[in-house]
Design a protein around this motif. Structure first.
Motif, mmCIF file in Angstrom:
data_model
loop_
_atom_site.group_PDB
_atom_site.id
_atom_site.type_symbol
_atom_site.label_atom_id
_atom_site.label_comp_id
_atom_site.label_asym_id
_atom_site.label_seq_id
_atom_site.Cartn_x
_atom_site.Cartn_y
_atom_site.Cartn_z
ATOM 1 N N ASN A 61 -4.051 0.382 -11.213
ATOM 2 C CA ASN A 61 -4.403 0.785 -12.556
ATOM 3 C C ASN A 61 -3.188 0.752 -13.491
ATOM 4 O OD1 ASN A 61 -6.379 1.737 -14.338
ATOM 5 N ND2 ASN A 61 -5.574 3.828 -14.134
ATOM 6 N N LYS A 62 -2.091 1.316 -13.017
ATOM 7 C CA LYS A 62 -0.881 1.421 -13.842
ATOM 8 C C LYS A 62 -0.308 0.041 -14.179
ATOM 9 C CE LYS A 62 3.837 3.220 -13.624
ATOM 10 N NZ LYS A 62 4.000 4.074 -14.808
ATOM 11 N N PHE A 63 -0.274 -0.830 -13.168
ATOM 12 C CA PHE A 63 0.341 -2.139 -13.390
ATOM 13 C C PHE A 63 -0.682 -3.219 -13.734
ATOM 14 C CE2 PHE A 63 3.555 -0.231 -10.361
ATOM 15 C CZ PHE A 63 4.522 -0.011 -11.322
ATOM 16 N N GLY A 64 -1.966 -2.846 -13.754
ATOM 17 C CA GLY A 64 -2.999 -3.838 -14.041
ATOM 18 C C GLY A 64 -3.038 -4.971 -13.023
ATOM 19 N N ILE A 65 -2.952 -4.609 -11.745
ATOM 20 C CA ILE A 65 -2.957 -5.621 -10.677
ATOM 21 C C ILE A 65 -4.320 -5.650 -9.998
ATOM 22 C CG2 ILE A 65 -1.477 -6.567 -8.847
ATOM 23 C CD1 ILE A 65 0.085 -3.901 -8.904
ATOM 24 N N GLN A 66 -4.757 -6.830 -9.587
ATOM 25 C CA GLN A 66 -5.897 -6.941 -8.685
ATOM 26 C C GLN A 66 -5.430 -6.504 -7.298
ATOM 27 O OE1 GLN A 66 -9.051 -8.121 -9.447
ATOM 28 N NE2 GLN A 66 -8.319 -8.018 -11.562
ATOM 29 N N LYS A 67 -6.271 -5.747 -6.594
ATOM 30 C CA LYS A 67 -5.818 -5.282 -5.276
ATOM 31 C C LYS A 67 -5.697 -6.423 -4.268
ATOM 32 C CE LYS A 67 -7.631 -0.698 -5.905
ATOM 33 N NZ LYS A 67 -8.714 0.152 -5.410
ATOM 34 N N SER A 68 -6.462 -7.471 -4.477
ATOM 35 C CA SER A 68 -6.356 -8.608 -3.544
ATOM 36 C C SER A 68 -5.016 -9.340 -3.714
ATOM 37 C CB SER A 68 -7.502 -9.582 -3.783
ATOM 38 O OG SER A 68 -7.448 -10.046 -5.127
ATOM 39 N N GLN A 69 -4.307 -9.013 -4.801
ATOM 40 C CA GLN A 69 -2.994 -9.641 -5.027
ATOM 41 C C GLN A 69 -1.836 -8.729 -4.603
ATOM 42 O OE1 GLN A 69 -2.832 -11.418 -9.050
ATOM 43 N NE2 GLN A 69 -2.975 -13.267 -7.788
ATOM 44 N N ILE A 70 -2.216 -7.687 -3.849
ATOM 45 C CA ILE A 70 -1.193 -6.783 -3.310
ATOM 46 C C ILE A 70 -1.094 -7.022 -1.801
ATOM 47 C CG2 ILE A 70 -0.591 -4.359 -2.876
ATOM 48 C CD1 ILE A 70 -2.160 -3.572 -5.373
ATOM 49 N N CYS A 71 0.127 -6.990 -1.282
ATOM 50 C CA CYS A 71 0.293 -7.016 0.179
ATOM 51 C C CYS A 71 1.017 -5.752 0.609
ATOM 52 C CB CYS A 71 1.078 -8.244 0.629
ATOM 53 S SG CYS A 71 1.300 -8.279 2.429
ATOM 54 N N MET A 72 0.382 -5.007 1.505
ATOM 55 C CA MET A 72 0.996 -3.793 2.049
ATOM 56 C C MET A 72 1.780 -4.159 3.304
ATOM 57 S SD MET A 72 1.373 -0.467 2.012
ATOM 58 C CE MET A 72 2.466 0.310 3.224
ATOM 59 N N VAL A 73 3.068 -3.785 3.328
ATOM 60 C CA VAL A 73 3.940 -4.087 4.464
ATOM 61 C C VAL A 73 4.356 -2.772 5.112
ATOM 62 C CG1 VAL A 73 6.066 -5.244 5.195
ATOM 63 C CG2 VAL A 73 4.854 -6.048 3.140
ATOM 64 N N GLY A 74 4.066 -2.609 6.394
ATOM 65 C CA GLY A 74 4.435 -1.344 7.034
ATOM 66 C C GLY A 74 4.469 -1.458 8.536
ATOM 67 N N ASP A 75 4.876 -0.368 9.178
ATOM 68 C CA ASP A 75 5.012 -0.416 10.640
ATOM 69 C C ASP A 75 4.009 0.479 11.366
ATOM 70 O OD1 ASP A 75 6.148 2.020 9.909
ATOM 71 O OD2 ASP A 75 7.676 1.947 11.468
ATOM 72 N N ARG A 76 3.112 1.149 10.623
ATOM 73 C CA ARG A 76 2.148 2.031 11.285
ATOM 74 C C ARG A 76 0.726 1.564 11.018
ATOM 75 N NH1 ARG A 76 3.786 7.065 13.078
ATOM 76 N NH2 ARG A 76 6.024 7.210 12.843
ATOM 77 N N LEU A 77 -0.022 1.407 12.081
ATOM 78 C CA LEU A 77 -1.402 0.940 11.940
ATOM 79 C C LEU A 77 -2.280 1.973 11.245
ATOM 80 C CD1 LEU A 77 -1.720 -0.601 15.503
ATOM 81 C CD2 LEU A 77 -1.792 -1.880 13.353
ATOM 82 N N ASP A 78 -2.171 3.247 11.685
ATOM 83 C CA ASP A 78 -3.152 4.237 11.211
ATOM 84 C C ASP A 78 -2.806 4.823 9.846
ATOM 85 O OD1 ASP A 78 -0.988 5.599 12.110
ATOM 86 O OD2 ASP A 78 -2.118 7.088 13.251
ATOM 87 N N THR A 79 -1.632 4.524 9.324
ATOM 88 C CA THR A 79 -1.366 4.938 7.941
ATOM 89 C C THR A 79 -1.175 3.698 7.073
ATOM 90 O OG1 THR A 79 0.969 5.270 8.488
ATOM 91 C CG2 THR A 79 -0.417 7.231 8.389
ATOM 92 N N ASP A 80 -0.104 2.928 7.304
ATOM 93 C CA ASP A 80 0.233 1.810 6.417
ATOM 94 C C ASP A 80 -0.873 0.754 6.358
ATOM 95 O OD1 ASP A 80 2.727 2.994 6.109
ATOM 96 O OD2 ASP A 80 3.534 1.925 7.839
ATOM 97 N N ILE A 81 -1.248 0.242 7.511
ATOM 98 C CA ILE A 81 -2.188 -0.878 7.533
ATOM 99 C C ILE A 81 -3.575 -0.400 7.084
ATOM 100 C CG2 ILE A 81 -3.251 -2.673 8.986
ATOM 101 C CD1 ILE A 81 -0.172 -2.991 8.303
ATOM 102 N N LEU A 82 -3.963 0.778 7.569
ATOM 103 C CA LEU A 82 -5.245 1.329 7.144
ATOM 104 C C LEU A 82 -5.258 1.574 5.630
ATOM 105 C CD1 LEU A 82 -7.921 2.161 8.382
ATOM 106 C CD2 LEU A 82 -7.010 4.456 8.719
ATOM 107 N N PHE A 83 -4.142 2.065 5.113
ATOM 108 C CA PHE A 83 -3.979 2.297 3.678
ATOM 109 C C PHE A 83 -4.203 0.989 2.910
ATOM 110 C CE2 PHE A 83 -0.468 2.374 0.326
ATOM 111 C CZ PHE A 83 -1.120 3.204 -0.565
ATOM 112 N N GLY A 84 -3.571 -0.084 3.371
ATOM 113 C CA GLY A 84 -3.742 -1.387 2.726
ATOM 114 C C GLY A 84 -5.179 -1.864 2.805
ATOM 115 N N GLN A 85 -5.770 -1.708 3.958
ATOM 116 C CA GLN A 85 -7.145 -2.172 4.135
ATOM 117 C C GLN A 85 -8.136 -1.331 3.337
ATOM 118 O OE1 GLN A 85 -7.624 -2.309 8.408
ATOM 119 N NE2 GLN A 85 -6.769 -4.387 8.520
#
Lengths: 306, 306
Positions: free
Chosen positions: A236-260
């Motif tokens: 919302n703040k940056f006016g980005i489409q979420k499909s144009q975001i990539c979440m990079v992290g090392d935890r499945l149940d927080t980082d990756i789930l958060f991205g998904q």
């Protein structure tokens, strides 16, 4: 605890062509995978420089609520990385941003179970608060008939990781949640584990939040990962489409789930708590789009090398 | 939290003929409904005397683990009631009795998050323990690389209500549960509320247990109400059929559920936290066999009076 549905996805693919991924996204969100303890991981500054040079927006998120954005900015600085406050999203900030997003009344107060970061962010956002570190030494008097008074103007209790957690805070926050009509119960995160020091895993914010779940029998509203609040806020703040975001992290149940949960692309790096065998275990249902060994693979995994 | 299934039952009936109920049971189990704060409820001594004179066995149970059976015995004495230690079942005792029932090895240790009652009962049962009140003042050092050592011989963590709850205890107990193979996680109870003083409701043992659920992501084994452990223990120890036990209490979700889970008759007294409208609310699914205003109704509700 959280009732997010993991999107059914194919098995994660090893990242082979970093350029293709880089070209397909506009913003990279990094979890704290860029450092380990108090050191930057090798190749991180060069990787971030390369991404910036390609015009990518970088955002750094953490569920750690003990510091404010400004305090984290200083930590980046001492490591030799230039990161602006606006690029940092800690769950301390998320708690204040959430209250702002719902127009939490300025004449109401927030009771804080947590450390300095939450107080600082509430103050910056113009909210009145009480509690926090100053309640760390308080004790309950136990004479017959003793009653703990609580402030009837508290309209939200924010619970985050707190080394100075005690029964006084449990009772005070519980009274607010139970007895003040409409009082919100907000958790910065429910992580089982946090990283106070490198030497071992430490009980995380999930333990403070769990105490209030036990005493109030209510579920909190979580503003940190894997809740989508921060992702929605960013988009919302940056006016980005979420499909144009990539979440990079090392935890499945927080980082990756958060991205998904947020509808973003996801990249798991294996330099942190998740190993390849954990990712590929039949017990794991969370599959990122891609995985790779370390962040600096962005520099070496070129299509040209094929 | 607990996954007990409430037995489908007809609506509770007002107790009209106390003699009929008395004649049909061999043992009465009372929750702490006999006193309020530090005073006995009117008519309680006479009622208990009458039941004893009819040859009924009386048992007093509480989820409160802060005192031992012996310490509760003294409290009864100061109120002018003669109750033997064997008639008292506090969840502090239940924790020790549970460990005995599973032949918990005497060379293993128990880490205690709770107050004096649990320590006293473990000692009487011959178990080695650590933690408890002496960890109430301990703090975590936060220098880089700091690691909290824990005793690898801890084979059970017992969590009960604890006014001196702190982060040291959360981390110590979490390390034992997470890292010591086979370490048990035992809760004296998961009550949201306890009665430290009369003046208000206080956050109960459920908050300490909730903290460990949050940090370990494991569910505890509960030895207090509404788990059936104490009921099974009683039936076994005294050789009683459970259908010949009547559970008397003032809480639907602990006392009455406890009685029903154990296959006993149940009587709700309305002199405590549950009102008639709460009992009859469509939101309440827990129906005792009978309800009445106060314990001393046993004396007045005679068939002869009809």
């Amino acid at each position: 605890m959280e009732s997010f549905v993991t999107k059914a996805s194919a098995s994660a693919q090893p990242l082979k062509n970093a350029d293709e991924l880089i070209d397909s996204v506009e913003t990279f969100i990094f979890d704290w995978v860029i450092w380990k303890g108090d050191k930057l991981i090798d190749g991180v500054p060069e990787t971030l420089d390369m991404l910036r040079s390609k015009g990518k927006r970088l955002v750094f998120v953490t569920n750690n609520s003990t510091k404010s954005r400004k305090q984290y900015g200083k930590k980046f600085e001492t490591l030799g990385l230039t990161v602006t406050e606006e690029e940092i999203f800690a769950s301390s900030f998320a708690a204040a941003a959430y209250l702002k997003s719902i127009d939490f009344p300025k004449d109401k107060k927030v009771y804080v179970v947590g450390e300095d970061g939450i107080l600082k962010e509430l103050e910056l956002a113009g909210f009145q608060y009480l509690g926090g570190p100053e309640d760390g030494g308080k004790k309950i008097e136990l004479k017959p008939g003793f009653l703990m008074e609580h402030d009837k103007d508290v309209g939200a209790v924010v619970v985050g990781f707190d080394r100075y957690f005690n029964y006084y805070k449990v009772q005070y926050g519980t009274l607010c949640i139970r007895e003040n009509p409409g009082c919100l119960f907000i958790a910065t995160n429910r992580d089982a584990v946090t990283h106070l020091t490198d030497a071992q895993e430490w009980a995380g914010g999930g333990s403070m939040v769990g105490a209030f779940v036990g005493s109030t029998q209510r579920e909190p509203l979580v503003v940190g990962k894997p809740s989508t609040f921060m992702m929605d806020y960013l988009a919302n703040k940056f006016g980005i489409q979420k499909s144009q975001i990539c979440m990079v992290g090392d935890r499945l149940d927080t980082d990756i789930l958060f991205g998904q949960n947020g509808g973003c692309k996801t990249l798991l790096v294996l330099s942190g708590v998740t190993s390849l065998s954990m990712l590929q275990s039949p017990n794991n249902s969370i599959q990122p789009d891609f995985y790779t060994n370390k962040i600096s693979d962005f520099l070496s995994l070129k299509a040209a090398a094929v």
